[in-house]
Design an enzyme around this catalytic site. Structure first.
Site, PDB file in Angstrom:
ATOM      1  N   ASP A 163       0.813  -1.231   0.000  1.00  0.00           N
ATOM      2  CA  ASP A 163       0.000   0.000   0.000  1.00  0.00           C
ATOM      3  C   ASP A 163       0.841   1.274   0.000  1.00  0.00           C
ATOM      4  O   ASP A 163       0.419   2.304   0.525  1.00  0.00           O
ATOM      5  CB  ASP A 163      -0.958   0.036   1.220  1.00  0.00           C
ATOM      6  CG  ASP A 163      -1.781  -1.216   1.335  1.00  0.00           C
ATOM      7  OD1 ASP A 163      -2.251  -1.695   0.293  1.00  0.00           O
ATOM      8  OD2 ASP A 163      -1.928  -1.738   2.461  1.00  0.00           O
ATOM      9  N   LYS A 181       2.207   2.101  -5.151  1.00  0.00           N
ATOM     10  CA  LYS A 181       2.844   1.565  -6.361  1.00  0.00           C
ATOM     11  C   LYS A 181       1.999   1.831  -7.608  1.00  0.00           C
ATOM     12  O   LYS A 181       2.525   2.138  -8.660  1.00  0.00           O
ATOM     13  CB  LYS A 181       3.063   0.042  -6.221  1.00  0.00           C
ATOM     14  CG  LYS A 181       4.049  -0.325  -5.127  1.00  0.00           C
ATOM     15  CD  LYS A 181       4.195  -1.816  -4.982  1.00  0.00           C
ATOM     16  CE  LYS A 181       2.974  -2.489  -4.404  1.00  0.00           C
ATOM     17  NZ  LYS A 181       2.640  -2.137  -3.006  1.00  0.00           N
ATOM     18  N   HIS A 189      -4.264  -1.772  -6.514  1.00  0.00           N
ATOM     19  CA  HIS A 189      -3.455  -0.639  -6.971  1.00  0.00           C
ATOM     20  C   HIS A 189      -4.382   0.478  -7.449  1.00  0.00           C
ATOM     21  O   HIS A 189      -5.135   0.304  -8.396  1.00  0.00           O
ATOM     22  CB  HIS A 189      -2.500  -1.097  -8.074  1.00  0.00           C
ATOM     23  CG  HIS A 189      -1.451  -2.035  -7.551  1.00  0.00           C
ATOM     24  ND1 HIS A 189      -0.555  -2.701  -8.347  1.00  0.00           N
ATOM     25  CD2 HIS A 189      -1.153  -2.409  -6.277  1.00  0.00           C
ATOM     26  CE1 HIS A 189       0.242  -3.445  -7.583  1.00  0.00           C
ATOM     27  NE2 HIS A 189      -0.114  -3.286  -6.328  1.00  0.00           N
TER      28      HIS A 189
HETATM   29  P1  IMP Z   1      -2.716 -12.689   1.456  1.00  0.00           P
HETATM   30  O1  IMP Z   1      -1.731 -12.116   0.494  1.00  0.00           O
HETATM   31  O2  IMP Z   1      -4.145 -12.379   1.121  1.00  0.00           O
HETATM   32  O3  IMP Z   1      -2.475 -14.140   1.707  1.00  0.00           O
HETATM   33  O4  IMP Z   1      -2.476 -11.965   2.887  1.00  0.00           O
HETATM   34  C1  IMP Z   1      -1.283 -12.133   3.634  1.00  0.00           C
HETATM   35  C2  IMP Z   1      -0.878 -10.843   4.310  1.00  0.00           C
HETATM   36  O5  IMP Z   1      -0.459  -9.887   3.330  1.00  0.00           O
HETATM   37  C3  IMP Z   1      -2.006 -10.137   5.075  1.00  0.00           C
HETATM   38  O6  IMP Z   1      -1.442  -9.463   6.181  1.00  0.00           O
HETATM   39  C4  IMP Z   1      -2.525  -9.117   4.092  1.00  0.00           C
HETATM   40  O7  IMP Z   1      -3.153  -8.025   4.722  1.00  0.00           O
HETATM   41  C5  IMP Z   1      -1.227  -8.697   3.430  1.00  0.00           C
HETATM   42  N1  IMP Z   1      -1.434  -8.201   2.065  1.00  0.00           N
HETATM   43  C6  IMP Z   1      -1.675  -8.927   0.954  1.00  0.00           C
HETATM   44  N2  IMP Z   1      -1.787  -8.138  -0.113  1.00  0.00           N
HETATM   45  C7  IMP Z   1      -1.594  -6.883   0.330  1.00  0.00           C
HETATM   46  C8  IMP Z   1      -1.548  -5.614  -0.330  1.00  0.00           C
HETATM   47  O8  IMP Z   1      -1.680  -5.492  -1.556  1.00  0.00           O
HETATM   48  N3  IMP Z   1      -1.324  -4.539   0.480  1.00  0.00           N
HETATM   49  C9  IMP Z   1      -1.121  -4.659   1.816  1.00  0.00           C
HETATM   50  N4  IMP Z   1      -1.135  -5.817   2.458  1.00  0.00           N
HETATM   51  C10 IMP Z   1      -1.371  -6.919   1.724  1.00  0.00           C
END
Ligand code: IMP
Length: 425
Positions: free
Chosen positions: A13, A16, A41
């Site tokens: 976040d 990007k 994004h």
């Molecule tokens: P997952 O990628 O959905 O498996 O989540 C794993 C961890 O990564 C969690 O803490 C999510 O909140 C974080 N996360 C996944 N994608 C993003 C993103 O695009 N921005 C911020 N945090 C993310």
């Protein structure tokens, strides 16, 4: 212009999407190389806000946009995104790797059941990558095949026992799911067929033709599966190196690695966050910065600028330059500090702890930062094309302080969400 890899230098976040949109103008190809619909994004242009979960943020420039092999794709969500962006199911400039893996509804169900302790986005990312690593998942090339339905049914048979044992489905529900999802996904495959190709070869040919490729990373370096705050990480590699594996970047071709950082720190989901703010200070920063997840709408955790973690990210991802976003938000809040070291049991440490419980224990060493100037839109406009020396002293000092600590230059400053609210030094 050199090829560029854009990666998040924090916990995601960082902005990007906006930066990729800015840089895409001078690129021929834009390539997403990791993650899936967990990314959100945001690109704002001409008063419109676009939220891309899949499509590379270069779509607004009508560039060739690629979803590389390292990406995991929920075909239904991607088709909806294409439709909402183009008003039709067509995105003539989108190319999808035949080797990218497919997210099925059962991956999302497994994630919904087990992802809570990490605070995942619930998009099925972890289960898809884990079945990919177990060599039992299907790829885009399977769902576009003439015998897609039978391939899907066969793959589901491999996970049947697990789905029933984990109470994702009863026996009867499994059978129904198997029949409906194989028909549904084979139909998506037909819709995808025109987009699917050997994307790595497109990147190779672009390189041969001296075209410029922009690689768009998702999530952030501190969420990397290998080097992030494991297990509170995502399930793909988020480092610049992943652009080679998941996007077809070619070793040896000159490349610029640009990390994106906010002027403060945020994190979504669970896991250690040494400089996290609590109470009113957190609420204020969250509201002023509109810190709510683009994918899930969850309130983001917010905190002081963690330079110690940022320097680790710079080192681990090989970041050569930084773009700093949200300097305008920083100007509107007071009391944000910079963390320049960590202590454990009162003793300063000289490493970034690999162990999440240890990271929970660290006491940040803070230094106060001079409040940065709150410039009006007109004042920012006047700074378009400015050098760092021409910036107000407080902003110049902030930038210099960060550069000295992390040992790479800040080459882009973003002071608002719109494309033109950007200064490139
Ligand atoms: P997952 O990628 O959905 O498996 O989540 C794993 C961890 O990564 C969690 O803490 C999510 O909140 C974080 N996360 C996944 N994608 C993003 C993103 O695009 N921005 C911020 N945090 C993310």
């Amino acid at each position: 212009m050199k090829n560029t890899i854009v990666v998040g230098a924090q916990w995601g976040d960082e902005g990007k999407g906006k930066l990729v949109d800015v840089l895409a103008e001078q690129s021929d190809l834009v390539v997403r190389f990791n993650g899936g619909g967990n990314a959100g994004h945001t690109v704002m242009h001409a008063g419109e806000t676009y939220k891309f979960h899949y499509m590379p943020s270069g779509m607004l420039h009508d560039k060739i946009c690629i979803l590389g092999t390292g990406v995991v794709i929920n075909p239904k969500d991607l088709l909806e995104e294409i439709e909402s962006f183009t008003g039709s199911g067509h995105a003539p400039r989108l190319r999808i790797s035949a080797r990218a893996h497919v997210i099925f509804p059962h991956h999302q169900m497994i994630d919904a059941k087990g992802g809570g302790k990490i605070g995942t986005t619930g998009r099925g990312i972890g289960p898809t990558y884990s079945q990919k690593a177990s060599r039992i998942n299907l790829r885009i090339l399977d769902i576009i095949a003439d015998d897609a339905e039978s391939r899907i049914k066969t793959a589901l048979r491999d996970v049947k026992d697990m789905l029933i044992a984990d109470q994702i489905f009863s026996q009867a529900e499994y059978q129904e799911y198997c029949n409906s999802v194989s028909t549904e996904y084979a139909a998506y495959g037909q819709e995808f067929k025109p987009f699917v190709t050997d994307t790595e070869d497109l990147v190779r040919v672009a390189g041969k033709n001296n075209e410029t490729v922009l690689f768009e990373g998702a999530q952030g370096t501190l969420l990397d599966l290998n080097y992030g705050t494991y297990p509170f990480v995502t399930s793909s590699s988020t480092l610049a190196a992943a652009a080679f594996v998941g996007g077809g970047a070619i070793p040896g071709v000159p490349i610029r690695i640009l990390g994106i950082t906010k002027a403060y720190t945020t994190r979504v989901g669970e896991g250690p966050f040494p400089t996290e703010l609590e109470g009113d200070a957190a609420t204020n920063l969250r509201e002023v910065g509109h810190e709510y997840g683009a994918t899930t709408g969850r309130p983001r955790r917010v905190g002081h600028l963690d330079l110690y973690a940022l320097r680790y990210a710079v080192r681990i991802s090989g970041i050569q330059e930084l773009a700093m976003t949200k300097i305008d938000t920083l100007a509107l809040v007071s009391g944000v500090k910079a963390c320049v070291g960590y202590k454990i049991n009162g003793k300063e440490i000289d490493y970034f702890p690999a162990d999440a419980p240890t990271l929970e224990l660290v006491e940040p060493i803070y230094t106060d930062i001079e409040p940065v100037a709150d410039l009006s839109k007109e004042e920012w406009v006047k700074l378009k094309g400015a050098s760092k020396a021409q910036l107000p002293e407080s902003i110049r000092n902030y930038i210099k302080f960060i550069e000295d600590f992390v040992e790479v230059p800040i080459t882009i400053l973003s002071h608002g969400p719109e494309r033109n609210e950007t200064i490139v030094f």
